[in-house]
Every structure is written in structure tokens, then in C-alpha cells.
Design a protein around this motif. Structure first.
Motif, PDB file in Angstrom:
ATOM      1  N   GLN A  22       0.815  -1.283  -0.050  1.00 57.21           N
ATOM      2  CA  GLN A  22      -0.110  -0.027   0.002  1.00 57.21           C
ATOM      3  C   GLN A  22       0.804   1.169   0.135  1.00 57.21           C
ATOM      4  O   GLN A  22       0.323   2.409  -0.136  1.00 57.21           O
ATOM      5  N   GLY A  23       2.350   1.211   0.062  1.00 56.84           N
ATOM      6  CA  GLY A  23       3.141   2.295   0.303  1.00 56.84           C
ATOM      7  C   GLY A  23       3.135   3.169   1.219  1.00 56.84           C
ATOM      8  O   GLY A  23       3.528   4.278   1.527  1.00 56.84           O
ATOM      9  N   LEU A  24       2.379   2.442   2.608  1.00 56.40           N
ATOM     10  CA  LEU A  24       2.397   3.204   3.719  1.00 56.40           C
ATOM     11  C   LEU A  24       3.885   2.894   4.709  1.00 56.40           C
ATOM     12  O   LEU A  24       4.393   1.700   4.323  1.00 56.40           O
ATOM     13  N   PRO A  25       4.185   3.520   5.594  1.00 60.24           N
ATOM     14  CA  PRO A  25       5.183   3.282   6.249  1.00 60.24           C
ATOM     15  C   PRO A  25       4.965   2.331   7.225  1.00 60.24           C
ATOM     16  O   PRO A  25       4.116   2.105   7.826  1.00 60.24           O
ATOM     17  N   VAL A  26       6.248   1.499   7.338  1.00 61.28           N
ATOM     18  CA  VAL A  26       6.282   0.814   8.329  1.00 61.28           C
ATOM     19  C   VAL A  26       7.354   0.737   9.513  1.00 61.28           C
ATOM     20  O   VAL A  26       8.444   0.930   9.154  1.00 61.28           O
ATOM     21  N   GLY A  27       6.678   0.849  10.582  1.00 66.14           N
ATOM     22  CA  GLY A  27       7.546   1.093  11.821  1.00 66.14           C
ATOM     23  C   GLY A  27       8.329  -0.249  12.315  1.00 66.14           C
ATOM     24  O   GLY A  27       8.128  -1.372  11.505  1.00 66.14           O
ATOM     25  N   PRO A  28       8.961  -0.272  13.294  1.00 64.52           N
ATOM     26  CA  PRO A  28       9.564  -1.376  13.866  1.00 64.52           C
ATOM     27  C   PRO A  28       8.519  -2.534  14.018  1.00 64.52           C
ATOM     28  O   PRO A  28       7.500  -2.444  14.388  1.00 64.52           O
ATOM     29  N   VAL A  29       9.115  -3.640  13.645  1.00 63.96           N
ATOM     30  CA  VAL A  29       8.241  -4.833  14.014  1.00 63.96           C
ATOM     31  C   VAL A  29       9.293  -6.069  14.625  1.00 63.96           C
ATOM     32  O   VAL A  29      10.451  -6.237  14.046  1.00 63.96           O
ATOM     33  N   ILE A  30       8.955  -6.699  15.714  1.00 59.84           N
ATOM     34  CA  ILE A  30       9.514  -7.518  16.525  1.00 59.84           C
ATOM     35  C   ILE A  30       9.072  -8.842  16.106  1.00 59.84           C
ATOM     36  O   ILE A  30       7.684  -8.972  16.070  1.00 59.84           O
ATOM     37  N   LEU A  31       9.622  -9.756  15.830  1.00 57.42           N
ATOM     38  CA  LEU A  31       9.344 -11.350  15.628  1.00 57.42           C
ATOM     39  C   LEU A  31       9.884 -12.204  16.938  1.00 57.42           C
ATOM     40  O   LEU A  31      10.939 -12.088  17.157  1.00 57.42           O
ATOM     41  N   ASP A  32       8.826 -12.662  17.625  1.00 59.56           N
ATOM     42  CA  ASP A  32       9.155 -13.508  18.714  1.00 59.56           C
ATOM     43  C   ASP A  32       9.103 -15.091  18.131  1.00 59.56           C
ATOM     44  O   ASP A  32       7.652 -15.550  18.289  1.00 59.56           O
ATOM     45  N   ALA A  33       9.835 -15.682  17.561  1.00 62.16           N
ATOM     46  CA  ALA A  33       9.733 -16.994  16.744  1.00 62.16           C
ATOM     47  C   ALA A  33       9.661 -18.129  17.691  1.00 62.16           C
ATOM     48  O   ALA A  33       9.847 -19.192  17.268  1.00 62.16           O
TER      49      ALA A  33
END
Length: 134
Positions: free
Chosen positions: A44-55
Motif C-alpha cells: 500500500q506504500g504506507l510507512p512500516v515502523g519497527p516490527v519484532i518477531l518472537d519466533a
């Protein structure tokens, strides 16, 4: 060129427990839905902030960092909104590969957060695709 890290970012090599509702709120989603939602937000071209993955564990999860106040108004099945009086374990900036807790996405600019409306639409789409209910 070095990227200036946000003040809330852990210093050192260990994750830290950080309060939600101070610098950001967090939206927790199952990993598979979260991965697809991340892709939809980008498409969508929107800004993506930080994303944490707890795998780690039986239920891998993603945490999308959103503007403060998002959690108070958040309603989306299958997700959990973390705001004031909640905490999130945050990995250090250089921890960007698994296994376990790490950054799935860490933007180059320190003050970018994921916009709640775009994330909400993306999570709905991702959940419906996963359930087969387009």
C-alpha cells in the motif's frame, strides 16, 4: 553513515522489557498473519515502523509498534493491543536474525511507527486470506 537509534532502544547486547504507551503502543499478531499484513502495508506504500518477531515457542508472534493511543481504540480478532500498563520485550538494534526474539523490520529512520488504520486493514486482509474468507 550511522543510523540514530530511538531512545527506547536497548543499549548493549541483551533484550530489555520496555513499557508500552510511552514511546509507542504495540499490536501483537500471530506470525503468519503478521508476515502477510507486513507485506500488505508495504504494498500500500504506507510507512512500516519497527516490527519484532518472537519466533520461539509454540505460537510465534509479531509485534507492530504503533503510535501511543492505538491500543486504547484497537479492536481486531486474533490480535492483542498493548498500551499503557503493558510491557514488550525489545531486542537490541543489532539482533535482526533468529532464532528467537529479533527485529523482523527496523526502519532506517528512528521515529517511524506503523499507522493503525493501514495496519488494521492489512491484518483484516491477512486473516481473511488465511481463513479463506475473502
Amino acid at each position: 553513515m550511522t543510523t540514530r537509534l530511538p531512545r527506547w532502544m536497548p543499549i548493549g547486547s541483551e533484550p530489555e522489557l520496555c513499557p508500552a504507551g510511552t514511546w509507542w503502543d504495540a499490536i501483537r499478531a500471530p506470525e503468519l498473519v503478521g508476515r502477510r499484513a507486513f507485506a500488505v502495508v508495504e504494498e500500500q506504500g504506507l510507512p512500516v515502523g519497527p516490527v519484532i518477531l518472537d519466533a520461539g515457542g509454540r505460537e510465534p508472534r509479531m509485534y507492530f509498534l504503533t503510535p501511543v493511543g492505538t491500543a486504547a481504540q484497537w479492536e481486531e480478532p486474533g490480535t492483542v493491543a498493548l498500551g499503557v500498563s503493558c510491557h514488550v520485550v525489545v531486542p537490541p538494534a543489532d539482533c535482526n536474525v533468529g532464532p528467537g526474539l529479533h527485529w523482523f523490520w527496523l526502519p532506517a529512520r528512528p521515529h517511524v511507527l506503523t499507522l493503525p488504520d493501514g495496519l488494521h486493514r492489512a491484518l483484516i486482509k491477512a486473516r481473511r486470506e488465511r481463513e479463506g474468507t475473502f
